[in-house]
Design an enzyme around this catalytic site. Structure first.
Site, PDB file in Angstrom:
ATOM      1  N   TYR A   1       0.781  -1.233   0.000  1.00  0.00           N
ATOM      2  CA  TYR A   1       0.000   0.000   0.000  1.00  0.00           C
ATOM      3  C   TYR A   1       0.808   1.276   0.000  1.00  0.00           C
ATOM      4  O   TYR A   1       0.253   2.360  -0.209  1.00  0.00           O
ATOM      5  CB  TYR A   1      -0.992  -0.021   1.173  1.00  0.00           C
TER       6      TYR A   1
ATOM      7  N   PHE B   1     -10.940  -3.543  10.783  1.00  0.00           N
ATOM      8  CA  PHE B   1     -12.189  -3.373  10.040  1.00  0.00           C
ATOM      9  C   PHE B   1     -12.031  -3.944   8.640  1.00  0.00           C
ATOM     10  O   PHE B   1     -10.937  -4.257   8.217  1.00  0.00           O
ATOM     11  CB  PHE B   1     -12.589  -1.907   9.973  1.00  0.00           C
TER      12      PHE B   1
END
Length: 409
Positions: free
Chosen positions: A123, A409
């Site tokens: 990322y 999450f």
């Protein structure tokens, strides 16, 4: 074959979740966890990559509010369920998903995107930098005396059903959110994440338990945990697996840890996610017996540099011109003048000479105050262009409280 990226339709959701399972190795979630994911997913924020009529990639996000230094709750896209099936890796599918997603985040007016990474190396090229760390502990409760603070005997502890106790626990959690950067203001339904307890995921431990800590009839803290029993030739040596512990004051915090130390037939407490400034190592005589370790948790990506930097406050007065590089979101690239203090900030375009040069990834790492600009400069990732600018900006970006993501999450 080129993949088309589009928003997920309601009729796609079953196939979309199946594609997620395939991308992550083919192991589906337990039924209750899968039902919870389905309940909290926001289909309007879910993307699918389609090739040859089949779903080959997924990316979703949640509409979160993230606490930043100063206590403000800033809109942030919580990026999740990003995956590409094995047959379509190395074909630009992930890049296309990230492109569509970040464009959508910008259109919604969210200045930040955040994620937790199963493979962190992926990322950085999309502008995400590690911004919070989690403390892991394996505490030897045989060789260490239980934590003690004056007043702990006045804390009443009682066991409660974890689901029934959710309202009390959520009140404690919500009171803590504004005080620590990196915490998420939970949307309805997210409180249930903390009490999911599929039997197939217990790995030999018992069912989830919850203890509430009360002072003068008010719940001021709680701990959720499970016990995994074990025995050796010396006797019982079970492990307390601590999932969550929140407390509104140091005395309640110490009382909860004292309770965990004293659970019968156990010799250790293991926890995977605490703030790096958790008080426990300072409450015991020998920190080495706490088995301390850290790893990165939340990755932050400024989507709108000006709005993101203006949304937080600064520990010391700052007035600096930043030269920001951002190849993936070029609207951020260029010079920005950041001026602010503990009361507020402004960040606007400027043509003044740059004083620090860095990429948006470094801004993401420094944003919540847990990663010093000076440390990034030591790695060659921040360049000082005016003597003295680095030290002043690094001090200003810091936080007195370590940023922490309390759950994934």
């Amino acid at each position: 074959m080129t993949a088309e990226v589009r928003q997920v339709r309601e009729t796609d959701l079953t196939a979309w979740f199946h594609t997620v399972d395939v991308a992550f190795g083919g192991l589906p979630d337990a039924a209750d966890r899968a039902a919870w994911w389905r309940a909290v997913t926001e289909p309007e924020r879910a993307l699918a990559a389609v090739a040859g009529g089949a779903l080959v990639g997924t990316a979703g996000s949640f509409s979160f509010s993230l606490t930043v230094p100063g206590g403000a709750a800033v809109p942030a896209a919580g990026v999740t369920l990003v995956g590409v099936v094995p047959t379509h890796r190395r074909r630009g599918v992930l890049r296309s998903l990230m492109r569509h997603q970040l464009d959508g985040v910008r259109e919604r007016g969210e200045p930040l995107a955040v994620l937790t990474a199963s493979e962190p190396a992926i990322y950085g090229r999309f502008g995400y930098g590690p911004a919070t760390w989690e403390l892991r502990m394996a505490v030897d409760t045989v060789r260490l005396a239980a934590p003690e603070l004056p007043g702990a005997d006045g804390v009443r502890l009682r066991l409660a059903d974890p689901v029934a106790a959710l309202p009390e626990c959520e009140r404690v959690y919500a009171a803590l959110v504004p005080g620590r950067p990196g915490m998420l203001a939970r949307r309805p339904g997210w409180e249930r994440r903390g009490v999911l307890d599929p039997e197939g995921e217990r790995d030999g431990a018992g069912r989830l338990q919850c203890v509430l800590a009360e002072v003068d009839g008010e719940v001021r803290g709680y701990a959720r945990y499970a016990v995994k029993g074990d025995w050796d030739h010396t006797g019982p040596c079970g492990t307390v697996r601590l999932r969550h512990l929140d407390a509104l004051d140091p005395v309640v915090h110490a009382a909860l840890w004292r309770y965990l130390f004293g659970i019968d037939l156990t010799s250790s407490v293991v926890v995977r996610d605490r703030p790096v400034d958790d008080p426990l190592p300072h409450l015991v005589a020998d920190q080495r017996r706490c088995g301390l370790g850290i790893r990165e948790a939340l990755f932050v990506r400024p989507v709108e540099v000006g709005a993101a930097l203006a949304a937080r406050t600064y520990r010391a007065p700052v007035d600096v011109v930043l030269e920001v590089a951002d190849d993936f979101c070029p609207w951020n690239a260029g010079r920005w003048r950041l001026s602010g203090d503990a009361h507020g900030a402004r960040c606007e375009r400027t043509t003044d000479p740059a004083e620090l040069a860095l990429s948006v990834r470094e801004l993401g790492s420094a944003y919540l105050g847990g990663c010093a600009l000076t440390a990034l400069a030591g790695a060659g990732r921040v360049r000082e262009l005016r003597p003295g600018a680095l030290a002043a900006a690094s001090m200003a970006f810091g936080s007195d409280v370590a940023p922490w993501l309390p759950h994934g999450f």
